[in-house]
Design a protein around this motif. Structure first.
Motif, mmCIF file in Angstrom:
data_model
loop_
_atom_site.group_PDB
_atom_site.id
_atom_site.type_symbol
_atom_site.label_atom_id
_atom_site.label_comp_id
_atom_site.label_asym_id
_atom_site.label_seq_id
_atom_site.Cartn_x
_atom_site.Cartn_y
_atom_site.Cartn_z
ATOM 1 N N UNK A 216 0.839 -1.202 0.000
ATOM 2 C CA UNK A 216 0.000 0.000 0.000
ATOM 3 C C UNK A 216 0.875 1.253 0.000
ATOM 4 N N UNK A 217 2.006 1.174 0.719
ATOM 5 C CA UNK A 217 2.924 2.326 0.731
ATOM 6 C C UNK A 217 3.529 2.543 -0.656
ATOM 7 N N UNK A 218 3.842 1.430 -1.330
ATOM 8 C CA UNK A 218 4.415 1.547 -2.678
ATOM 9 C C UNK A 218 3.381 2.175 -3.616
ATOM 10 N N UNK A 219 2.114 1.741 -3.483
ATOM 11 C CA UNK A 219 1.042 2.324 -4.317
ATOM 12 C C UNK A 219 0.907 3.810 -3.998
ATOM 13 N N UNK A 220 1.053 4.139 -2.719
ATOM 14 C CA UNK A 220 0.936 5.551 -2.323
ATOM 15 C C UNK A 220 2.029 6.391 -2.996
ATOM 16 N N UNK A 221 3.249 5.881 -2.882
ATOM 17 C CA UNK A 221 4.393 6.641 -3.443
ATOM 18 C C UNK A 221 4.221 6.857 -4.940
ATOM 19 N N UNK A 222 3.834 5.778 -5.633
ATOM 20 C CA UNK A 222 3.755 5.866 -7.097
ATOM 21 C C UNK A 222 2.530 6.647 -7.581
ATOM 22 N N UNK A 223 1.370 6.411 -6.931
ATOM 23 C CA UNK A 223 0.140 6.981 -7.509
ATOM 24 C C UNK A 223 -0.456 8.158 -6.737
ATOM 25 N N UNK A 224 -0.242 8.177 -5.409
ATOM 26 C CA UNK A 224 -0.922 9.216 -4.620
ATOM 27 C C UNK A 224 -0.013 10.395 -4.279
ATOM 28 N N UNK A 225 1.267 10.115 -4.013
ATOM 29 C CA UNK A 225 2.173 11.211 -3.630
ATOM 30 C C UNK A 225 2.179 12.359 -4.660
ATOM 31 N N UNK A 226 2.077 12.066 -5.987
ATOM 32 C CA UNK A 226 2.050 13.190 -6.948
ATOM 33 C C UNK A 226 0.909 14.188 -6.719
ATOM 34 N N UNK A 227 -0.084 13.789 -5.925
ATOM 35 C CA UNK A 227 -1.194 14.719 -5.662
ATOM 36 C C UNK A 227 -0.745 15.934 -4.857
ATOM 37 N N UNK B 147 1.926 17.648 -5.318
ATOM 38 C CA UNK B 147 2.328 18.641 -6.331
ATOM 39 C C UNK B 147 1.115 19.214 -7.039
ATOM 40 N N UNK B 148 0.171 18.329 -7.341
ATOM 41 C CA UNK B 148 -1.048 18.743 -8.060
ATOM 42 C C UNK B 148 -1.742 19.881 -7.290
ATOM 43 N N UNK B 149 -1.897 19.678 -5.957
ATOM 44 C CA UNK B 149 -2.598 20.702 -5.170
ATOM 45 C C UNK B 149 -1.683 21.870 -4.810
ATOM 46 N N UNK B 150 -0.371 21.598 -4.736
ATOM 47 C CA UNK B 150 0.561 22.703 -4.453
ATOM 48 C C UNK B 150 0.523 23.695 -5.618
ATOM 49 N N UNK B 151 0.471 23.179 -6.836
ATOM 50 C CA UNK B 151 0.412 24.062 -8.012
ATOM 51 C C UNK B 151 -0.850 24.925 -8.002
ATOM 52 N N UNK B 152 -1.902 24.413 -7.402
ATOM 53 C CA UNK B 152 -3.145 25.184 -7.315
ATOM 54 C C UNK B 152 -3.121 26.128 -6.110
ATOM 55 N N UNK B 153 -2.030 26.054 -5.325
ATOM 56 C CA UNK B 153 -1.902 26.917 -4.141
ATOM 57 C C UNK B 153 -2.785 26.462 -2.994
ATOM 58 N N UNK B 154 -3.186 25.190 -3.001
ATOM 59 C CA UNK B 154 -4.129 24.738 -1.963
ATOM 60 C C UNK B 154 -3.493 23.845 -0.904
ATOM 61 N N UNK B 155 -2.256 23.404 -1.142
ATOM 62 C CA UNK B 155 -1.675 22.397 -0.250
ATOM 63 C C UNK B 155 -1.123 22.997 1.042
ATOM 64 N N UNK B 156 -1.518 22.404 2.177
ATOM 65 C CA UNK B 156 -0.961 22.763 3.483
ATOM 66 C C UNK B 156 -0.397 21.477 4.073
ATOM 67 N N UNK B 157 0.772 21.601 4.690
ATOM 68 C CA UNK B 157 1.390 20.387 5.225
ATOM 69 C C UNK B 157 1.526 20.474 6.739
ATOM 70 N N UNK B 158 1.198 19.387 7.430
ATOM 71 C CA UNK B 158 1.425 19.338 8.878
ATOM 72 C C UNK B 158 2.272 18.109 9.211
ATOM 73 N N UNK B 159 2.935 18.192 10.367
ATOM 74 C CA UNK B 159 3.784 17.082 10.795
ATOM 75 C C UNK B 159 2.914 15.974 11.389
ATOM 76 N N UNK B 160 2.729 14.905 10.621
ATOM 77 C CA UNK B 160 1.881 13.801 11.058
ATOM 78 C C UNK B 160 2.533 12.920 12.111
ATOM 79 N N UNK B 161 3.825 13.162 12.409
ATOM 80 C CA UNK B 161 4.504 12.355 13.420
ATOM 81 C C UNK B 161 4.312 12.955 14.823
#
Ligand code: AMP
Length: 281
Positions: A150-161, A163-177
Motif C-alpha cells: 500500500x505504501x508503494x502504491x501511495x508513493x507511485x500513484x498518490x504522492x504526486x497529488x 504537487x497537483x494541489x501545491x500548483x493550485x496553491x491549496x496544499x498545506x502540510x502538517x507534521x503527522x509524526x
C-alpha cells in the motif's frame, strides 16, 4: 467546509477526520470505509474491489469516482465534508475538480500529513500485535506485508497529488509524526488562523506586566506603591482581566486603587509642605 486529507496509510487521516467531523459539523467520506462496506454487503462494487483491496492495490478510478459523485450529493454532505482516502490518483483529483465545478462547490483546503514511512511500518506492526493480543479482528489488508504494498502504491500513484494541489496553491502540510492533539491543533490553525493566533497574543501581552512588577519591585523597594500603580495602568491597557487578578493577588490593594494613589499623593504633598514650613521657621 470541504477538505481533503492526504497522507499514506497509517498517517492518522482517519483519526483527524473524526475530529474535524466533530469540530466543523461536516461528514467524513472515506472511500476505504465505503469499499469495505460494499465488500461486506457483497454488492457488485464490493465483489470487484475485494481481491484488489486484499492485495493492497488501488481500486479502478471510475469505481471510486462514481461512489464519491453519489455521496457528495447526499443531504448530510451539504454542510461540508472531509475526504479521507480520496482522491488517490491524479485522474481521481481531476474528476473531483469536475464534480465540484458542476455543482458550484469549492475545496477549502488540502491538508497533507507528512510522516516517516519507516516509523509508519513500525506503528502498524505494533497495532497489529496489540489487536491480535486483545483478540480483536484485523482488517484483511492490515498486516505489514500488505502495508508495504500500500505504501508503494501511495508513493507511485498518490504522492504526486501533493504537487497537483501545491500548483493550485491549496496544499498545506502538517507534521503527522507529532502527537495526535498537536496534529489536530496544527490543522485547526490552518483552518481558522485567527482563532489560533488570538490566545497566544493575549498571553504574551499579559505576561509582560507581571514580570515588570517583579523587576521594578526588586530594584526600588521604597517606591513600591508608585511602580505598582504604573504597572497597573499599562496592564489595564494590555490585558485587563488577567492583569487585574494577578495584581489583586500580588499587591497591596490600597496602593493600586485610584483613591489609594490620590491618598498617597496627598500625603506626599502634606509632608513636603510640612518640611518647607519647618525650614522657614
Ligand atoms: P483505506 O482504508 O483508505 O486505507 O483504503 C483501503 C483500500 O481501499 C485501499 O488500499 C484501496 O485498495 C482501496 N481504496 C480506498 N480508497 C481508494 C481510492 N480513492 N482509490 C482506489 N482505491 C481505494
Amino acid at each position: 467546509m470541504r477538505l481533503i486529507l492526504l497522507g499514506p496509510p497509517g498517517a492518522g487521516k482517519g483519526t483527524q477526520a473524526l475530529r474535524l467531523v466533530a469540530n466543523y459539523e461536516i461528514v467524513q467520506l472515506s472511500t476505504g470505509d465505503m469499499l469495505r462496506a460494499a465488500v461486506a454487503a457483497g454488492t457488485e462494487v464490493g465483489l470487484r474491489a475485494k481481491s484488489i483491496m486484499e492485495a493492497g492495490q488501488l481500486v479502478p478510478d471510475e469505481v471510486v469516482v462514481a461512489i464519491i459523485a453519489d455521496r457528495i450529493g447526499q443531504a448530510d454532505a451539504k454542510n461540508g465534508f472531509v475526504l479521507d482516502g480520496f482522491p488517490r490518483t491524479v485522474p481521481q483529483a481531476e474528476a473531483l475538480d469536475r464534480l465540484l465545478t458542476e455543482r458550484g462547490l469549492e475545496l477549502d483546503a488540502v491538508i497533507e500529513l507528512k510522516v516517516d514511512e519507516g516509523i509508519l511500518v513500525k506503528r502498524i506492526e505494533n497495532r497489529v500485535a496489540e489487536m491480535t493480543a486483545r483478540g480483536e479482528k484485523l482488517r484483511s489488508d492490515d498486516n505489514p506485508d500488505v502495508l508495504k504494498g500500500r505504501l508503494a502504491a501511495y508513493r507511485a500513484q498518490t504522492a504526486p497529488l501533493a504537487d497537483y494541489y501545491a500548483r493550485k496553491g491549496m496544499l498545506k502540510t502538517v507534521d503527522g509524526m507529532a502527537p495526535v492533539d498537536r496534529v489536530t491543533a496544527a490543522i485547526g490553525a490552518i483552518l481558522s488562523p485567527s482563532k489560533a493566533l488570538k490566545p497566544a497574543k493575549v498571553k504574551a501581552k499579559a505576561a509582560k506586566p507581571a514580570a515588570k512588577v517583579k523587576a521594578k519591585a526588586a530594584r526600588k523597594p521604597k517606591s513600591k506603591a508608585k511602580s505598582k500603580a504604573k504597572v497597573k495602568s499599562s496592564a489595564r491597557k494590555a490585558a485587563p482581566a488577567k492583569a487585574k487578578s494577578a495584581q489583586g493577588r500580588k499587591s497591596g490593594r490600597k496602593a493600586v486603587t485610584k483613591a489609594g494613589t490620590a491618598k498617597t499623593k496627598a500625603g506626599q504633598r502634606k509632608t513636603r509642605t510640612k518640611r518647607r514650613l519647618t525650614k522657614a521657621r
